[in-house]
Scaffold this active site. Structure first.
Site, short mmCIF file in Angstrom:
data_model
loop_
_atom_site.label_atom_id
_atom_site.label_comp_id
_atom_site.label_asym_id
_atom_site.label_seq_id
_atom_site.Cartn_x
_atom_site.Cartn_y
_atom_site.Cartn_z
CG HIS A 1 -2.00 -1.08 1.09
ND1 HIS A 1 -2.37 -1.90 2.13
CD2 HIS A 1 -2.73 -1.45 0.00
CE1 HIS A 1 -3.31 -2.73 1.69
NE2 HIS A 1 -3.55 -2.48 0.41
CB ALA A 2 0.89 4.02 -2.42
CD GLU B 1 -0.37 0.29 4.41
OE1 GLU B 1 0.32 -0.74 4.39
OE2 GLU B 1 -1.63 0.26 4.33
NE ARG C 1 -6.34 0.12 0.64
CZ ARG C 1 -6.14 -0.65 1.72
NH1 ARG C 1 -5.49 -0.18 2.77
NH2 ARG C 1 -6.57 -1.88 1.74
CG ASN D 1 -3.00 -7.23 0.89
OD1 ASN D 1 -2.48 -8.27 0.46
ND2 ASN D 1 -3.23 -7.02 2.18
NE ARG D 2 -9.37 -5.85 1.07
CZ ARG D 2 -8.41 -5.42 1.89
NH1 ARG D 2 -7.15 -5.75 1.67
NH2 ARG D 2 -8.70 -4.67 2.93
CG HIS E 1 0.20 -4.28 4.90
ND1 HIS E 1 -0.61 -3.82 3.90
CD2 HIS E 1 0.68 -5.47 4.47
CE1 HIS E 1 -0.62 -4.69 2.90
NE2 HIS E 1 0.15 -5.72 3.22
CE1 TYR F 1 -3.46 4.71 10.36
CE2 TYR F 1 -4.10 3.73 12.44
CZ TYR F 1 -4.33 4.62 11.43
OH TYR F 1 -5.46 5.41 11.47
CD GLU G 1 -2.18 -3.55 8.86
OE1 GLU G 1 -1.69 -2.41 8.75
OE2 GLU G 1 -2.96 -4.04 8.01
ZN LIG Z 1 -1.61 -1.95 4.02
#
Ligand SMILES: [Zn+2]
Ligand SMILES: *[C@@H]1O[C@H](CO)[C@@H](O)[C@H](O)[C@H]1NC(C)=O
Ligand SMILES: *[C@@H]1O[C@H](CO)[C@@H](O)[C@H](O)[C@H]1NC(C)=O
Length: 427
Positions: A186-187, A189, A243, A259-260, A312, A314, A387
């Site tokens: 995810h961008a 993060e 994201r 991530n889906r 990832h 948070y 996370e």
């Molecule tokens: Zn993430």
């Protein structure tokens, strides 16, 4: 010390400039809603709000007993407060002007870039861009041709090279077990690639302390899965909270949630079929080249792979399968045992309290099509989403937080790896 003191002074000077600049997030506030306020009605109201992406963003729902954090457009403050009041919900204002916080952070980051140019090593002073990270692992491989191996494993939609670094102890023994780690799905993060970089540095530079981690195991690390998104978030305050990937997903909207996008119960639950949504599952499973790269890595290492770890932020969570259902795998005890090692090591080192558990029931929502379920189903006996803790307004720990966050993460990862190595000795 001196450097940080100077920085502080300079960022105070920068403040007045920051005040005049305005960006998309000028006047946005972040509200924190205590998990005590949680109710079905409130969750439904929040899940309606999140659909209105130009006015609201729910940064985190009531994940794992955490409070919910909601970012609200300046024109919506009155309606939001009314909604909270109508539901008898107590809230705090975490941030009164997200735009200002972000513009200060961008000024600081710009300054840090001048002060800490790339010099062959990546320290914890600042965040690095994708080119610097690739340069770093290339240089490591050149310096240590017997220990460190670089591999180009694919290309992002916009044409950035995805490269893994394989770290060994240099004994040239083949077919060791493997720990596979990735970051930057995810961008926004940013702390995730930072933690991957620190992990690489530890394994490379600290061979003596970490000899046991490399005796019978090799480590394969892909620090930035989604470089197009990662670079996009570095452009400006406006794009900081991006994201997804950057491939157009409809005439109006860009990006898929990588991530889906994995082909395991894909698009069944906890993902959106709306191309504009933050959790868009994609037009089909593995529509995103970046997810394909991770899929291929998983398959190419699965015979030897004992732990898959995806970083990832948070939430301070170590999550294990399943994420597509409330059920748990038969081997849940093994997963829990390893996660508990990480949780305890971090608690002891810094006092940070991580919550551990099966993904769906721990964060109270399912998320099908994620890489951890996919890797576990493919055959990695241990598969975790970690996370990292929140910082700044949530996804934006300031540069001054990097050092302690990545060190603490490393403590957790090393502890989990040691238990994995004990549980799954080299055959
Ligand atoms: Zn993430
Ligand atoms: C989003 O919220 C704004 C402000 O309340 C409202 O005017 C707009 O109609 C909403 N859009 C949708 C799609 O709900
Ligand atoms: C994804 O799931 C939704 C909801 O079940 C469905 O409407 C949509 O058609 C699915 N998308 C694809 C491409 O199958």
């Amino acid at each position: 010390m001196t450097v940080w003191w100077l920085l502080l002074a300079l960022s105070c000077l920068g403040l007045s400039a920051g005040l005049q600049k305005s960006n998309k997030y000028e006047g946005y506030k972040i509200y924190e809603v205590s998990s005590k306020a949680r109710s079905v009605a409130l969750e439904e109201a929040l899940s309606e709000l999140v659909k209105n992406a130009s006015y609201y963003e729910v940064f985190s729902g009531f994940k794992g007993g955490n409070s919910a954090k909601v970012m609200v457009h300046p024109d919506e403050q009155i309606s939001f407060v009314k909604l909270m009041d109508d539901n008898n919900v107590v809230y705090d204002i975490l941030n009164r002007n997200v735009g200002l916080t972000l513009s200060r952070q961008f000024e600081t980051n710009h300054m840090l870039r001048q002060w800490f140019p790339y010099n062959g090593r990546l320290g914890t002073e600042r965040y690095y861009n994708h080119d610097e990270i690739n340069q770093f692992i290339e240089d490591l491989a050149k310096e240590n041709p017997r220990r460190i191996f670089l591999k180009t494993v694919g290309k992002s939609y916009e044409g950035r090279w995805l490269k893994t670094v394989t770290i060994t102890n240099g004994d040239a023994r083949r077919n060791k077990n493997v720990i596979l780690v990735d970051g930057g799905f995810h961008a926004r993060e940013w702390i995730s690639p930072a933690a991957a970089i620190y992990l690489i540095s530890q394994l490379v530079d600290n061979l003596q302390d970490n000899a046991d981690l490399l005796q019978d195991y090799d480590w394969v690390i892909l620090p930035v899965v989604n470089p197009d998104g990662y670079e996009y978030t570095q452009l400006s305050e406006e794009t900081r909270f991006w994201r997804k990937t950057r491939k157009p997903s409809s005439p109006d909207c860009i990006g898929t949630d990588p991530n889906r996008n994995f082909d395991f119960h894909w698009n069944e639950t906890g993902a959106s079929s709306d191309p504009c949504s933050l959790t868009y599952a994609g037009e089909k499973a593995f529509s995103e080249p970046e997810a394909v790269v991770v899929r291929d890595l998983i398959h190419s290492y699965v015979d030897r792979g004992k732990m898959y770890l995806t970083l990832h932020s948070y939430g301070s969570l170590i999550l294990y399968p399943w994420g597509w259902t409330e059920g748990v795998p038969d081997t849940v005890a093994d997963l829990h045992e390893v996660a508990a090692e990480g949780q305890n090591a971090i608690l002891e080192a810094t006092g940070t309290e991580y919550l551990i558990g099966p993904s769906t029931t721990t964060i109270n929502y399912a998320a099908a099509g994620a890489s951890d379920d996919y890797a576990f189903n493919a055959g990695f006996p241990i598969s975790f989403t970690m996370e990292l803790p929140a910082g700044g307004t949530g996804f934006d720990p300031p540069a001054s937080d990097i050092d302690h966050l990545v060190k603490e993460t490393w403590v957790g990862i090393a502890a989990m790896a040691r238990r994995v190595i004990q549980k799954y000795p080299l055959a």
